[in-house]
Scaffold this motif. Structure first.
Motif, PDB file in Angstrom:
ATOM      1  N   ALA A 252       2.151  26.640   7.837  1.00 31.94           N
ATOM      2  CA  ALA A 252       3.115  26.536   8.928  1.00 31.94           C
ATOM      3  C   ALA A 252       2.456  25.985  10.184  1.00 31.94           C
ATOM      4  N   LEU A 253       3.227  25.230  10.955  1.00 31.54           N
ATOM      5  CA  LEU A 253       2.835  24.836  12.309  1.00 31.54           C
ATOM      6  C   LEU A 253       3.583  25.747  13.271  1.00 31.54           C
ATOM      7  N   VAL A 254       2.851  26.430  14.130  1.00 33.64           N
ATOM      8  CA  VAL A 254       3.421  27.484  14.967  1.00 33.64           C
ATOM      9  C   VAL A 254       3.330  27.106  16.433  1.00 33.64           C
ATOM     10  N   GLY A 255       4.435  27.253  17.162  1.00 34.98           N
ATOM     11  CA  GLY A 255       4.414  26.978  18.596  1.00 34.98           C
ATOM     12  C   GLY A 255       5.782  26.603  19.118  1.00 34.98           C
ATOM     13  N   THR A 256       5.815  26.061  20.305  1.00 34.19           N
ATOM     14  CA  THR A 256       7.058  25.538  20.853  1.00 34.19           C
ATOM     15  C   THR A 256       7.404  24.243  20.117  1.00 34.19           C
ATOM     16  N   PRO A 257       8.651  23.783  20.200  1.00 33.79           N
ATOM     17  CA  PRO A 257       8.976  22.491  19.577  1.00 33.79           C
ATOM     18  C   PRO A 257       8.055  21.378  20.038  1.00 33.79           C
ATOM     19  N   GLU A 258       7.688  21.383  21.310  1.00 34.94           N
ATOM     20  CA  GLU A 258       6.781  20.365  21.845  1.00 34.94           C
ATOM     21  C   GLU A 258       5.410  20.444  21.182  1.00 34.94           C
ATOM     22  N   GLN A 259       4.879  21.642  21.027  1.00 35.68           N
ATOM     23  CA  GLN A 259       3.560  21.812  20.423  1.00 35.68           C
ATOM     24  C   GLN A 259       3.562  21.419  18.948  1.00 35.68           C
TER      25      GLN A 259
ATOM     26  N   PRO B 236       0.827  -1.203   0.000  1.00 37.65           N
ATOM     27  CA  PRO B 236       0.000   0.000   0.000  1.00 37.65           C
ATOM     28  C   PRO B 236       0.863   1.255   0.000  1.00 37.65           C
ATOM     29  N   LEU B 237       0.301   2.346  -0.460  1.00 37.10           N
ATOM     30  CA  LEU B 237       1.010   3.622  -0.480  1.00 37.10           C
ATOM     31  C   LEU B 237       1.356   4.089   0.924  1.00 37.10           C
ATOM     32  N   ASP B 238       2.526   4.698   1.059  1.00 35.43           N
ATOM     33  CA  ASP B 238       2.854   5.486   2.243  1.00 35.43           C
ATOM     34  C   ASP B 238       2.540   6.947   1.934  1.00 35.43           C
ATOM     35  N   PHE B 239       2.552   7.789   2.978  1.00 34.25           N
ATOM     36  CA  PHE B 239       2.182   9.188   2.799  1.00 34.25           C
ATOM     37  C   PHE B 239       3.202  10.106   3.455  1.00 34.25           C
ATOM     38  N   ASN B 240       3.432  11.242   2.787  1.00 38.18           N
ATOM     39  CA  ASN B 240       4.284  12.307   3.296  1.00 38.18           C
ATOM     40  C   ASN B 240       3.474  13.602   3.317  1.00 38.18           C
ATOM     41  N   ILE B 241       3.717  14.446   4.305  1.00 33.95           N
ATOM     42  CA  ILE B 241       3.052  15.739   4.379  1.00 33.95           C
ATOM     43  C   ILE B 241       4.090  16.808   4.696  1.00 33.95           C
ATOM     44  N   SER B 242       3.888  18.024   4.172  1.00 34.97           N
ATOM     45  CA  SER B 242       4.894  19.089   4.274  1.00 34.97           C
ATOM     46  C   SER B 242       4.387  20.266   5.102  1.00 34.97           C
ATOM     47  N   PHE B 243       5.266  20.776   5.957  1.00 34.16           N
ATOM     48  CA  PHE B 243       4.951  21.939   6.782  1.00 34.16           C
ATOM     49  C   PHE B 243       6.156  22.870   6.865  1.00 34.16           C
ATOM     50  N   ARG B 244       5.889  24.102   7.295  1.00 38.82           N
ATOM     51  CA  ARG B 244       6.938  25.090   7.537  1.00 38.82           C
ATOM     52  C   ARG B 244       6.900  25.437   9.037  1.00 38.82           C
ATOM     53  N   PRO B 245       7.543  24.663   9.889  1.00 35.48           N
ATOM     54  CA  PRO B 245       7.465  24.936  11.328  1.00 35.48           C
ATOM     55  C   PRO B 245       8.061  26.298  11.706  1.00 35.48           C
ATOM     56  N   ILE B 246       7.352  26.993  12.577  1.00 33.37           N
ATOM     57  CA  ILE B 246       7.836  28.245  13.158  1.00 33.37           C
ATOM     58  C   ILE B 246       7.866  28.021  14.661  1.00 33.37           C
ATOM     59  N   ILE B 247       9.057  27.873  15.226  1.00 35.83           N
ATOM     60  CA  ILE B 247       9.170  27.492  16.627  1.00 35.83           C
ATOM     61  C   ILE B 247       9.889  28.568  17.433  1.00 35.83           C
ATOM     62  N   ALA B 248       9.580  28.588  18.720  1.00 35.19           N
ATOM     63  CA  ALA B 248      10.237  29.492  19.667  1.00 35.19           C
ATOM     64  C   ALA B 248      10.090  28.892  21.057  1.00 35.19           C
ATOM     65  N   ASP B 249      10.704  29.537  22.032  1.00 34.94           N
ATOM     66  CA  ASP B 249      10.678  29.006  23.400  1.00 34.94           C
ATOM     67  C   ASP B 249       9.286  29.008  23.998  1.00 34.94           C
ATOM     68  N   THR B 250       8.466  29.988  23.608  1.00 32.15           N
ATOM     69  CA  THR B 250       7.087  30.056  24.095  1.00 32.15           C
ATOM     70  C   THR B 250       6.133  30.166  22.911  1.00 32.15           C
ATOM     71  N   GLU B 251       4.870  29.830  23.157  1.00 37.23           N
ATOM     72  CA  GLU B 251       3.865  29.922  22.104  1.00 37.23           C
ATOM     73  C   GLU B 251       3.703  31.361  21.626  1.00 37.23           C
ATOM     74  N   ALA B 252       3.687  32.299  22.567  1.00 27.67           N
ATOM     75  CA  ALA B 252       3.524  33.714  22.194  1.00 27.67           C
ATOM     76  C   ALA B 252       4.672  34.188  21.320  1.00 27.67           C
ATOM     77  N   GLN B 253       5.886  33.796  21.671  1.00 28.44           N
ATOM     78  CA  GLN B 253       7.043  34.193  20.864  1.00 28.44           C
ATOM     79  C   GLN B 253       6.984  33.586  19.465  1.00 28.44           C
ATOM     80  N   ALA B 254       6.464  32.366  19.366  1.00 29.73           N
ATOM     81  CA  ALA B 254       6.347  31.718  18.055  1.00 29.73           C
ATOM     82  C   ALA B 254       5.368  32.465  17.165  1.00 29.73           C
ATOM     83  N   TRP B 255       4.256  32.921  17.735  1.00 34.70           N
ATOM     84  CA  TRP B 255       3.277  33.653  16.922  1.00 34.70           C
ATOM     85  C   TRP B 255       3.805  35.044  16.540  1.00 34.70           C
TER      86      TRP B 255
END
Length: 362
Positions: A303-310, A221-240
């Motif tokens: 983009a996915l925005v947040g801390t590395p954990e988020q 069966p097919l596998d799947f890949n998805i693409s994002f542009r992560p924007i990370i920072a130490d805090t969620e507010a800083q990332a936004w």
């Protein structure tokens, strides 16, 4: 199911937020960029193809010579190189990098981009040609005797390639959201590449592709890949806050420097989907479409925005859908690769490994 993490390398420093610097082909930058991905723990990197940029085969060969473990995903647009010759070029390159190569087939979603290289087929015709291209490439790679092929776009008499891929199977990635794309992917692809969509949209596409798979004989069966542009920072507010800075810099590039590719209207179904998604700025928990509005959906821009954990937690949600490969690249290309390697990549691997353990238990 172990997650694969991909990046993307370019041939000089440039991004939506950074004006292109240096010569159009900078071998030192290519080598450093590839090594940075390897050191950060990426599994593979994409090397794109454009009608006005350096040859990806040469970029991949140089990057391969400067790394030892990093794998490569080389984009290829069918129609400009005969499929028999393209197959031999890929097989040769696979030997050069000792089995670290995969092909990413780009049928072409922009008429102006295709026409700069002399291709005036319609989108439907391009997909039909791509199907024939892959038919012939696979015959060249895996046939042990001369073959014949009589298609609409390609005809081959006594085709044969003495050089086969270094790997027993050279992986084929494929993308596109139209029905023509889904049909070709269901028949020929190993990995289907999605742009960064909300969870519901990604699940819908996977369902549609799985439905198409039953029409073709497949070993796996097919596998799947998805693409994002992560924007990370130490805090969620800083990332936004960082995301808003990236938006302003991108807008400045487009308005003041006239980025040609970003002024084109979306033509591909995938790009049109991104434009529609951009009517809402944030989807799910932290999927941000701000840049998609500026570039008209013409490339992976959500983009996915947040801390590395988020951000890692959001990627794990896609992993739950059966997407076992993710391509991430930043807006500050080289520095972001280094930054991702510190916390984001380890967190992604940890969270997805925990899901694998849970699945084994249940």
């Amino acid at each position: 199911m172990t997650i694969q993490i991909l990046g993307m390398i370019g041939h000089r420093l440039a991004s939506e937020t950074t004006p292109a610097e240096g010569p159009v082909f900078n071998p030192d930058y290519v080598a450093n960029f590839a090594k940075a991905h390897e050191d950060a723990g990426f599994d593979r990197v994409l090397i794109g193809q454009w009608s006005d940029q350096p040859d990806g085969f040469i970029v991949a060969a140089h990057a391969g010579a400067n790394t030892s473990k990093l794998k490569f995903l080389l984009a290829h647009r069918p129609g400009f190189i005969a499929p028999t010759l393209a197959a031999r070029k890929y097989a040769t390159l696979d030997h050069l990098v000792k089995g670290r190569l995969a092909i990413h087939v780009i049928t072409g979603g922009s008429d102006p981009e295709q026409q700069r290289d002399g291709d005036f087929l319609t989108k439907a015709e391009r997909y039909a040609r791509t199907k024939e291209f892959l038919d012939i490439a696979k015959l060249s790679w895996y046939s042990n005797k001369p073959f014949q092929y009589n298609g609409k776009y390609y005809q081959v008499k006594d085709g044969f390639s003495e050089i086969k891929p270094y790997q027993s199977h050279l992986p084929v990635y494929f993308g596109g959201s139209s029905q023509e794309a889904l049909n070709v992917a269901a028949e020929h692809a190993d990995v289907f590449a999605l742009w960064g969509e909300p969870l519901a949209g990604a699940a819908e596409l996977i369902k549609n592709i799985r439905a198409n798979e039953v029409n073709f004989e497949r070993k796996n069966p097919l596998d799947f890949n998805i693409s994002f542009r992560p924007i990370i920072a130490d805090t969620e507010a800083q990332a936004w806050e960082k995301a808003q800075d990236i938006y302003r810099l991108t807008r400045d590039q487009i308005e003041n420097r006239g980025l040609r590719k970003d002024k084109q209207s979306a033509q591909s179904v995938g790009a049109q989907r991104l434009v529609e998604l951009a009517s809402k700025e944030v989807h799910d928990t932290n999927l941000w479409t701000g840049i998609s509005t500026l570039v008209h959906g013409n490339h992976n821009s959500t983009a996915l925005v947040g801390t590395p954990e988020q951000v890692a937690e959001s990627i794990a949600e896609y992993y739950k859908l059966g997407i076992n490969s993710v391509l991430i690249r930043g807006f500050d290309p080289l520095n972001d690769v280094i930054e991702y390697g510190k916390e984001l990549l380890p967190s992604i691997r940890h969270k997805t490994a925990e899901l694998d353990k849970l699945n084994k238990i249940t």
